[in-house]
Write a protein that holds these residues in place. Structure first.
Motif, PDB file in Angstrom:
ATOM      1  N   GLY A  32       0.841  -1.188   0.000  1.00 39.77           N
ATOM      2  CA  GLY A  32       0.000   0.000   0.000  1.00 39.77           C
ATOM      3  C   GLY A  32       0.880   1.242   0.000  1.00 39.77           C
ATOM      4  O   GLY A  32       2.089   1.153  -0.174  1.00 39.77           O
ATOM      5  N   GLY A  33       0.291   2.375   0.214  1.00 38.37           N
ATOM      6  CA  GLY A  33       1.054   3.618   0.188  1.00 38.37           C
ATOM      7  C   GLY A  33       1.376   4.179   1.557  1.00 38.37           C
ATOM      8  O   GLY A  33       2.020   5.222   1.656  1.00 38.37           O
ATOM      9  N   GLY A  52       5.683  16.882  -2.538  1.00 37.95           N
ATOM     10  CA  GLY A  52       4.775  17.416  -3.549  1.00 37.95           C
ATOM     11  C   GLY A  52       3.957  16.374  -4.291  1.00 37.95           C
ATOM     12  O   GLY A  52       3.189  16.719  -5.176  1.00 37.95           O
ATOM     13  N   TYR A  53       4.099  15.103  -3.946  1.00 34.88           N
ATOM     14  CA  TYR A  53       3.397  14.032  -4.658  1.00 34.88           C
ATOM     15  C   TYR A  53       2.794  13.030  -3.674  1.00 34.88           C
ATOM     16  O   TYR A  53       3.220  12.924  -2.536  1.00 34.88           O
ATOM     17  N   VAL A  54       1.828  12.304  -4.197  1.00 34.03           N
ATOM     18  CA  VAL A  54       1.186  11.232  -3.446  1.00 34.03           C
ATOM     19  C   VAL A  54       1.251   9.960  -4.292  1.00 34.03           C
ATOM     20  O   VAL A  54       0.950   9.990  -5.485  1.00 34.03           O
ATOM     21  N   LEU A  58      -3.037   0.266  -4.987  1.00 33.08           N
ATOM     22  CA  LEU A  58      -2.289   0.157  -3.731  1.00 33.08           C
ATOM     23  C   LEU A  58      -2.993  -0.864  -2.854  1.00 33.08           C
ATOM     24  O   LEU A  58      -4.212  -0.806  -2.675  1.00 33.08           O
ATOM     25  N   GLY A  59      -2.254  -1.816  -2.330  1.00 32.04           N
ATOM     26  CA  GLY A  59      -2.851  -2.861  -1.505  1.00 32.04           C
ATOM     27  C   GLY A  59      -3.700  -3.839  -2.294  1.00 32.04           C
ATOM     28  O   GLY A  59      -4.394  -4.670  -1.711  1.00 32.04           O
ATOM     29  N   TRP A 119       2.614   8.332  -9.473  1.00 27.33           N
ATOM     30  CA  TRP A 119       2.546   9.491  -8.574  1.00 27.33           C
ATOM     31  C   TRP A 119       1.524  10.502  -9.083  1.00 27.33           C
ATOM     32  O   TRP A 119       1.408  10.722 -10.282  1.00 27.33           O
ATOM     33  N   MET A 120       0.812  11.111  -8.159  1.00 27.36           N
ATOM     34  CA  MET A 120      -0.104  12.221  -8.470  1.00 27.36           C
ATOM     35  C   MET A 120       0.408  13.451  -7.741  1.00 27.36           C
ATOM     36  O   MET A 120       0.930  13.350  -6.628  1.00 27.36           O
TER      37      MET A 120
END
Length: 168
Positions: A116-117, A124-126, A141-142, A158-159
């Motif tokens: 997962g995350g 600056g990113y997720v 994720l997961g 990445w977003m």
């Protein structure tokens, strides 16, 4: 039967003495005093290192002193060898990323739950998901890879992070 993780050295191959009734044949344990008269080794008859199940490639051999051969009849049976798959994660950026997941090995044919995350950080990113490097298919994720039978290389997706700003 035994297994190893993809990329690892072969383990010492185990063996067992049959004990009890199997297929209508009675097997009796080797007397402790006679164990030193018997040497058993198991060899792998192939050198494949790809993920998969290799039927019957672990072959045991028995070397017994004459005294043991007077008391026992030895028979052997081959066993299967499995190389378990690996999931490797790639950041897909040259920027600094912390908390990134390490490679994982999973049982061949099992359902693989990917990382997962949680705890992954990049300024600056997720982290929003993964992409299979071989097929470019997205994996959440997961998420789960059902019945994993090959190695996976997963690239991070990445977003741009969004922030809410409130005026006071």
């Amino acid at each position: 039967d035994t297994s190893k993780n993809y990329g690892a050295a072969d383990p010492a191959f185990p063996y067992t003495y049959m004990n009890g009734s199997v297929g209508g044949t009675a097997y009796y344990p080797v007397v402790a005093a006679d164990l030193s008269l018997v040497t058993i080794s198991v060899q792998r008859t192939n050198s494949d290192n790809l993920v998969g199940v290799y039927p019957g490639v672990l072959v045991p051999s028995v070397v017994a002193a004459p005294a043991a051969l007077n008391n026992y009849v030895f028979s052997t049976a081959p066993a299967d060898f499995t190389i378990d798959p690996q999931v490797t994660y790639f950041a897909n950026t040259s920027a600094t990323v912390t908390g990134f997941p390490q490679p994982e090995w999973l049982g061949y044919g099992t359902d693989a739950v990917v990382a997962g995350g949680t705890g992954v950080s990049r300024a600056g990113y997720v982290l929003s998901g993964w992409r299979d490097a071989a097929t470019n298919e997205p994996i959440a994720l997961g998420g789960t890879i059902p019945s994993i039978t090959r190695n996976y290389a997963l690239n991070a997706v990445w977003m741009t992070g969004t922030f809410a700003i409130f005026a006071a």
